[in-house]
Design a protein around this motif. Sequence first.
Motif, PDB file in Angstrom:
ATOM      1  N   ASP A   1      48.711  28.525 101.404  1.00  0.00           N
ATOM      2  CA  ASP A   1      47.517  28.015 100.716  1.00  0.00           C
ATOM      3  C   ASP A   1      47.611  26.509 100.455  1.00  0.00           C
ATOM      4  OD1 ASP A   1      49.565  28.969  99.004  1.00  0.00           O
ATOM      5  OD2 ASP A   1      48.233  28.952  97.263  1.00  0.00           O
ATOM      6  N   HIS A   2      48.772  25.914 100.730  1.00  0.00           N
ATOM      7  CA  HIS A   2      48.949  24.465 100.518  1.00  0.00           C
ATOM      8  C   HIS A   2      49.043  23.684 101.837  1.00  0.00           C
ATOM      9  CE1 HIS A   2      49.603  24.982  96.143  1.00  0.00           C
ATOM     10  NE2 HIS A   2      49.795  26.213  96.584  1.00  0.00           N
TER      11      HIS A   2
ATOM     12  N   ASP B   1      51.600  26.053  91.044  1.00  0.00           N
ATOM     13  CA  ASP B   1      52.552  27.047  91.569  1.00  0.00           C
ATOM     14  C   ASP B   1      53.878  26.978  90.829  1.00  0.00           C
ATOM     15  OD1 ASP B   1      50.514  26.308  93.601  1.00  0.00           O
ATOM     16  OD2 ASP B   1      51.411  28.001  94.651  1.00  0.00           O
TER      17      ASP B   1
ATOM     18  N   HIS C   1      53.677  32.397  89.171  1.00  0.00           N
ATOM     19  CA  HIS C   1      52.529  31.635  88.665  1.00  0.00           C
ATOM     20  C   HIS C   1      52.399  31.765  87.150  1.00  0.00           C
ATOM     21  CE1 HIS C   1      51.032  30.406  92.541  1.00  0.00           C
ATOM     22  NE2 HIS C   1      51.352  31.603  92.977  1.00  0.00           N
TER      23      HIS C   1
ATOM     24  N   HIS D   1      44.423  26.160  90.514  1.00  0.00           N
ATOM     25  CA  HIS D   1      45.016  27.223  91.337  1.00  0.00           C
ATOM     26  C   HIS D   1      44.513  28.575  90.832  1.00  0.00           C
ATOM     27  CE1 HIS D   1      48.188  29.464  93.557  1.00  0.00           C
ATOM     28  NE2 HIS D   1      48.335  28.387  94.270  1.00  0.00           N
TER      29      HIS D   1
HETATM   30 ZN    ZN Z   1      49.654  28.258  95.905  1.00  0.00          ZN
END
Ligand code: ZN
Length: 278
Positions: free
Chosen positions: A76-77, A178, A220, A242
Amino acid sequence: MKIRFWGVRGSFAMSGRDFLRYGGNTTSVELRTDAGERLLIDLGTGATELAKTLMGSEFGKGQGKLPILLSHTHLDHIQGLPFFTPFFIKGNEIRILGANPASSQLEATLQNQLAPHYSPLNGLENLAAGVSIETFTPGQALSLPGFEVQTAALPHGNMWTTGFRITADGKTVTYLSDVEYPNVEDPLPTAIALAQDADLLIHDAMHADHDYDQRRGWGHSPARAGVVVAERAGAKKLALFHHSPDATDDMIDEVVQRTSARTAVPVFAAAEGSYLDV
Ligand SMILES: [Zn+2]
Ligand SMILES: [Zn+2]
């Protein structure tokens, strides 16, 4: 310094009517100095929207220069990397700066993403722009055109991520995405040091506080963690960031409302496309 959130979602991109206000693209945040220097943090799918804007500027003519900080290499990054159009224009100079992932090298990890099984680009060497992959050791300070950056490693489930403290134009933005502290009520001193007196703290808020007990150990934070860091560090403003792909716009509104009621620090939820003057 100006900041623009291009992607604020965690884990995977979302679409649908319940995600229109906060947006569905994964993480990417642009910082810009008053003099116009740019710095991008993370290359989630949100970066592809920034790319469209950049192509109308010097990047469309092959004259753009952009440093990109990677917090870590979860998909996702970095999923915006193969679709970030300034990479396809000869003459652009793009620096990707990140720590080496555990048991791997940053360059090899990014190369894997462009392997033929995953992408027709078939390797970083096929990007037309000048691309450099530069590694640092978390804890190291980085000096980039217009920006001074402090870095630190923070726990992220069974791995770690890099937190950033970025100063430009006399203002400071701290990026702690994160991240999960062993104790939400007592965040790690390294995180608090990065956020000390920051004008804006961008913090992982993947979970609502009431969901956190079932999701402990996933790497998280609940929204509460950002509040504790902001209060201890004396940060002036907190952006919840996020967002979980499960979190609808209404759910995020509720988290902001509940979180704001428990702190004097101004709190908002980062929304895709939104600007902020820090
Ligand atoms: Zn992430
Ligand atoms: Zn991650």
